[in-house]
Design a protein around this motif. Structure first.
Motif, PDB file in Angstrom:
ATOM      1  N   ASP A   8       0.837  -1.203   0.000  1.00 34.96           N
ATOM      2  CA  ASP A   8       0.000   0.000   0.000  1.00 34.96           C
ATOM      3  C   ASP A   8       0.874   1.257   0.000  1.00 34.96           C
ATOM      4  O   ASP A   8       0.595   2.209  -0.735  1.00 34.96           O
ATOM      5  CB  ASP A   8      -0.944   0.015   1.202  1.00 34.96           C
ATOM      6  CG  ASP A   8      -2.037  -1.042   1.085  1.00 34.96           C
ATOM      7  OD1 ASP A   8      -2.339  -1.468  -0.047  1.00 34.96           O
ATOM      8  OD2 ASP A   8      -2.588  -1.427   2.130  1.00 34.96           O
ATOM      9  N   ALA A   9       1.926   1.242   0.821  1.00 43.40           N
ATOM     10  CA  ALA A   9       2.834   2.398   0.862  1.00 43.40           C
ATOM     11  C   ALA A   9       3.554   2.553  -0.475  1.00 43.40           C
ATOM     12  O   ALA A   9       3.712   3.668  -0.982  1.00 43.40           O
ATOM     13  CB  ALA A   9       3.845   2.252   1.997  1.00 43.40           C
ATOM     14  N   ARG A  10       3.963   1.446  -1.067  1.00 45.25           N
ATOM     15  CA  ARG A  10       4.650   1.509  -2.364  1.00 45.25           C
ATOM     16  C   ARG A  10       3.716   2.033  -3.444  1.00 45.25           C
ATOM     17  O   ARG A  10       4.099   2.852  -4.262  1.00 45.25           O
ATOM     18  CB  ARG A  10       5.188   0.127  -2.734  1.00 45.25           C
ATOM     19  CG  ARG A  10       5.904   0.094  -4.054  1.00 45.25           C
ATOM     20  CD  ARG A  10       7.042   1.082  -4.113  1.00 45.25           C
ATOM     21  NE  ARG A  10       8.234   0.435  -3.652  1.00 45.25           N
ATOM     22  CZ  ARG A  10       9.415   1.012  -3.633  1.00 45.25           C
ATOM     23  NH1 ARG A  10       9.559   2.237  -4.046  1.00 45.25           N
ATOM     24  NH2 ARG A  10      10.452   0.370  -3.190  1.00 45.25           N
ATOM     25  N   ALA A  16       2.204   9.049  -6.141  1.00 43.92           N
ATOM     26  CA  ALA A  16       2.797  10.377  -5.986  1.00 43.92           C
ATOM     27  C   ALA A  16       3.741  10.681  -7.145  1.00 43.92           C
ATOM     28  O   ALA A  16       3.786  11.809  -7.653  1.00 43.92           O
ATOM     29  CB  ALA A  16       3.527  10.479  -4.648  1.00 43.92           C
ATOM     30  N   ALA A  17       4.490   9.682  -7.590  1.00 34.98           N
ATOM     31  CA  ALA A  17       5.384   9.869  -8.737  1.00 34.98           C
ATOM     32  C   ALA A  17       4.578  10.119 -10.005  1.00 34.98           C
ATOM     33  O   ALA A  17       4.953  10.966 -10.838  1.00 34.98           O
ATOM     34  CB  ALA A  17       6.293   8.653  -8.902  1.00 34.98           C
ATOM     35  N   TRP A  19       1.705  11.584 -10.159  1.00 38.99           N
ATOM     36  CA  TRP A  19       1.226  12.960 -10.080  1.00 38.99           C
ATOM     37  C   TRP A  19       2.342  13.952 -10.432  1.00 38.99           C
ATOM     38  O   TRP A  19       2.107  14.919 -11.165  1.00 38.99           O
ATOM     39  CB  TRP A  19       0.647  13.278  -8.705  1.00 38.99           C
ATOM     40  CG  TRP A  19       0.126  14.678  -8.687  1.00 38.99           C
ATOM     41  CD1 TRP A  19       0.678  15.760  -8.076  1.00 38.99           C
ATOM     42  CD2 TRP A  19      -1.033  15.161  -9.369  1.00 38.99           C
ATOM     43  NE1 TRP A  19      -0.064  16.877  -8.334  1.00 38.99           N
ATOM     44  CE2 TRP A  19      -1.125  16.536  -9.130  1.00 38.99           C
ATOM     45  CE3 TRP A  19      -2.000  14.545 -10.163  1.00 38.99           C
ATOM     46  CZ2 TRP A  19      -2.148  17.322  -9.653  1.00 38.99           C
ATOM     47  CZ3 TRP A  19      -3.012  15.329 -10.683  1.00 38.99           C
ATOM     48  CH2 TRP A  19      -3.083  16.701 -10.419  1.00 38.99           C
ATOM     49  N   ARG A  20       3.541  13.714  -9.935  1.00 35.86           N
ATOM     50  CA  ARG A  20       4.642  14.648 -10.233  1.00 35.86           C
ATOM     51  C   ARG A  20       4.953  14.665 -11.728  1.00 35.86           C
ATOM     52  O   ARG A  20       5.219  15.726 -12.301  1.00 35.86           O
ATOM     53  CB  ARG A  20       5.873  14.280  -9.402  1.00 35.86           C
ATOM     54  CG  ARG A  20       5.702  14.583  -7.910  1.00 35.86           C
ATOM     55  CD  ARG A  20       7.005  14.468  -7.131  1.00 35.86           C
ATOM     56  NE  ARG A  20       7.625  13.156  -7.212  1.00 35.86           N
ATOM     57  CZ  ARG A  20       7.350  12.143  -6.392  1.00 35.86           C
ATOM     58  NH1 ARG A  20       6.451  12.275  -5.431  1.00 35.86           N
ATOM     59  NH2 ARG A  20       7.982  10.981  -6.531  1.00 35.86           N
ATOM     60  N   VAL A  21       4.915  13.502 -12.372  1.00 34.11           N
ATOM     61  CA  VAL A  21       5.144  13.452 -13.822  1.00 34.11           C
ATOM     62  C   VAL A  21       4.028  14.189 -14.545  1.00 34.11           C
ATOM     63  O   VAL A  21       4.279  14.986 -15.457  1.00 34.11           O
ATOM     64  CB  VAL A  21       5.263  11.987 -14.318  1.00 34.11           C
ATOM     65  CG1 VAL A  21       5.244  11.926 -15.840  1.00 34.11           C
ATOM     66  CG2 VAL A  21       6.535  11.348 -13.780  1.00 34.11           C
ATOM     67  N   LEU A  22       2.782  13.957 -14.148  1.00 34.67           N
ATOM     68  CA  LEU A  22       1.661  14.651 -14.780  1.00 34.67           C
ATOM     69  C   LEU A  22       1.783  16.159 -14.624  1.00 34.67           C
ATOM     70  O   LEU A  22       1.570  16.907 -15.585  1.00 34.67           O
ATOM     71  CB  LEU A  22       0.337  14.197 -14.157  1.00 34.67           C
ATOM     72  CG  LEU A  22      -0.197  12.851 -14.554  1.00 34.67           C
ATOM     73  CD1 LEU A  22      -1.446  12.524 -13.733  1.00 34.67           C
ATOM     74  CD2 LEU A  22      -0.511  12.796 -16.029  1.00 34.67           C
ATOM     75  N   VAL A  63      -6.007   9.639  -9.730  1.00 34.68           N
ATOM     76  CA  VAL A  63      -5.171  10.509  -8.888  1.00 34.68           C
ATOM     77  C   VAL A  63      -5.566  11.966  -9.107  1.00 34.68           C
ATOM     78  O   VAL A  63      -5.704  12.737  -8.150  1.00 34.68           O
ATOM     79  CB  VAL A  63      -3.672  10.280  -9.186  1.00 34.68           C
ATOM     80  CG1 VAL A  63      -2.809  11.328  -8.506  1.00 34.68           C
ATOM     81  CG2 VAL A  63      -3.251   8.881  -8.737  1.00 34.68           C
ATOM     82  N   ALA A  64      -5.766  12.343 -10.364  1.00 33.51           N
ATOM     83  CA  ALA A  64      -6.157  13.722 -10.675  1.00 33.51           C
ATOM     84  C   ALA A  64      -7.509  14.059 -10.043  1.00 33.51           C
ATOM     85  O   ALA A  64      -7.698  15.154  -9.500  1.00 33.51           O
ATOM     86  CB  ALA A  64      -6.197  13.928 -12.181  1.00 33.51           C
ATOM     87  N   GLU A  65      -8.435  13.121 -10.074  1.00 32.16           N
ATOM     88  CA  GLU A  65      -9.743  13.385  -9.464  1.00 32.16           C
ATOM     89  C   GLU A  65      -9.622  13.516  -7.945  1.00 32.16           C
ATOM     90  O   GLU A  65     -10.273  14.364  -7.335  1.00 32.16           O
ATOM     91  CB  GLU A  65     -10.751  12.300  -9.832  1.00 32.16           C
ATOM     92  CG  GLU A  65     -12.146  12.652  -9.365  1.00 32.16           C
ATOM     93  CD  GLU A  65     -13.250  12.017 -10.176  1.00 32.16           C
ATOM     94  OE1 GLU A  65     -14.410  12.404  -9.951  1.00 32.16           O
ATOM     95  OE2 GLU A  65     -12.983  11.148 -11.017  1.00 32.16           O
TER      96      GLU A  65
END
Length: 194
Positions: A8-10, A16-17, A19-22, A63-65
Motif C-alpha cells: 500500500d505504501a509503495r 505520488a510519482a 502525479w509529479r510526472v503529470l 489521482v487527478a480526481e
C-alpha cells in the motif's frame, strides 16, 4: 528471508510519482519509464503496479480526481447562489495547485478523446460534476436568484462557461489572474439573475 514490502505504501509512492510526472509533463509525458525515473526505481517495479500504459493512465485520472476533490470547499452553511459561486470557483486555476490540476486535466483530454475507455471515464466524471452542481442551481432558482427553466441546461451552460475560463487562464494567465477570474465568474452569475 526477504523483507516484506508494504504494498500500500509503495503504491502510494508510485501514485505520488505519477502525479509529479503529470504536473511537470502532462499526459503526453506520462510513460512507465518517466514514472520509474521520477520514483528512482525500475520500470519493472512500476509495471508490477500498472502492467500497461493504459492502466497507468486510468490510475492517473483517478489521482487527478482525488487532487481535484481536495480543492472543493465545504459548502456547509452556504446557500443558494453563493454556494454555486463557490463550487464553480473551486474549479478555476486560482492557486498554483489549482493551476497544476487544471493543466493535468486539459492535457488528459487528447488521450480521453482518442480512447473509448478513457472517454467513458471522462464522460462519467463530467456527469458527476454536473450532478453536484444541479442541486445548487435548483436552490438558487428556488431563491429567485437564477432564471426558472430546465436546471440541467443551466448546469451545462455554467460548467461550459467555467471551463472556458479555465482554458483562457491556462493559456493567458496574465490576462486572467485570480482576481479577474473571480470577478468574471461573479459578473456572469449576477447577469443571470431574473
Amino acid at each position: 528471508m526477504p523483507a516484506k514490502t508494504d504494498h500500500d505504501a509503495r503504491r502510494r509512492d508510485v501514485s505520488a510519482a505519477v502525479w509529479r510526472v503529470l504536473a511537470a509533463q502532462g499526459f503526453g509525458g506520462l510513460t512507465l519509464r518517466a514514472v520509474a525515473a521520477e520514483l528512482g526505481a525500475t520500470t519493472g517495479l512500476v509495471t508490477h503496479y500498472f502492467p500497461s500504459k493504459q492502466a497507468l493512465i486510468v490510475h492517473a485520472l483517478e489521482v487527478a480526481e482525488t487532487h481535484t476533490r481536495a480543492l472543493v470547499p465545504s459548502l456547509e452553511g452556504v446557500h443558494g447562489l453563493e454556494a454555486l459561486r463557490q463550487a464553480l470557483a473551486a474549479v478555476l486555476p486560482l492557486t498554483p495547485e489549482g493551476t497544476e490540476i487544471n493543466r493535468v486535466w486539459v492535457s488528459s483530454w487528447d488521450a480521453a478523446l482518442a480512447d473509448p475507455e478513457l472517454r467513458a471515464l471522462e464522460k462519467a466524471r463530467y456527469k458527476r460534476w454536473r450532478s453536484r452542481l444541479k442541486p445548487l442551481v435548483i436552490e438558487a432558482q428556488n431563491d429567485g436568484d437564477l432564471p426558472t427553466g430546465d436546471p440541467d441546461d443551466l448546469v451545462a451552460a455554467l460548467a461550459a462557461f467555467t471551463h472556458g475560463l479555465v482554458v483562457q487562464a491556462l493559456f493567458d494567465p496574465r490576462t486572467f489572474p485570480r482576481q479577474r477570474l473571480l470577478a468574471v465568474l461573479g459578473s456572469h452569475l449576477e447577469g443571470l439573475r431574473p
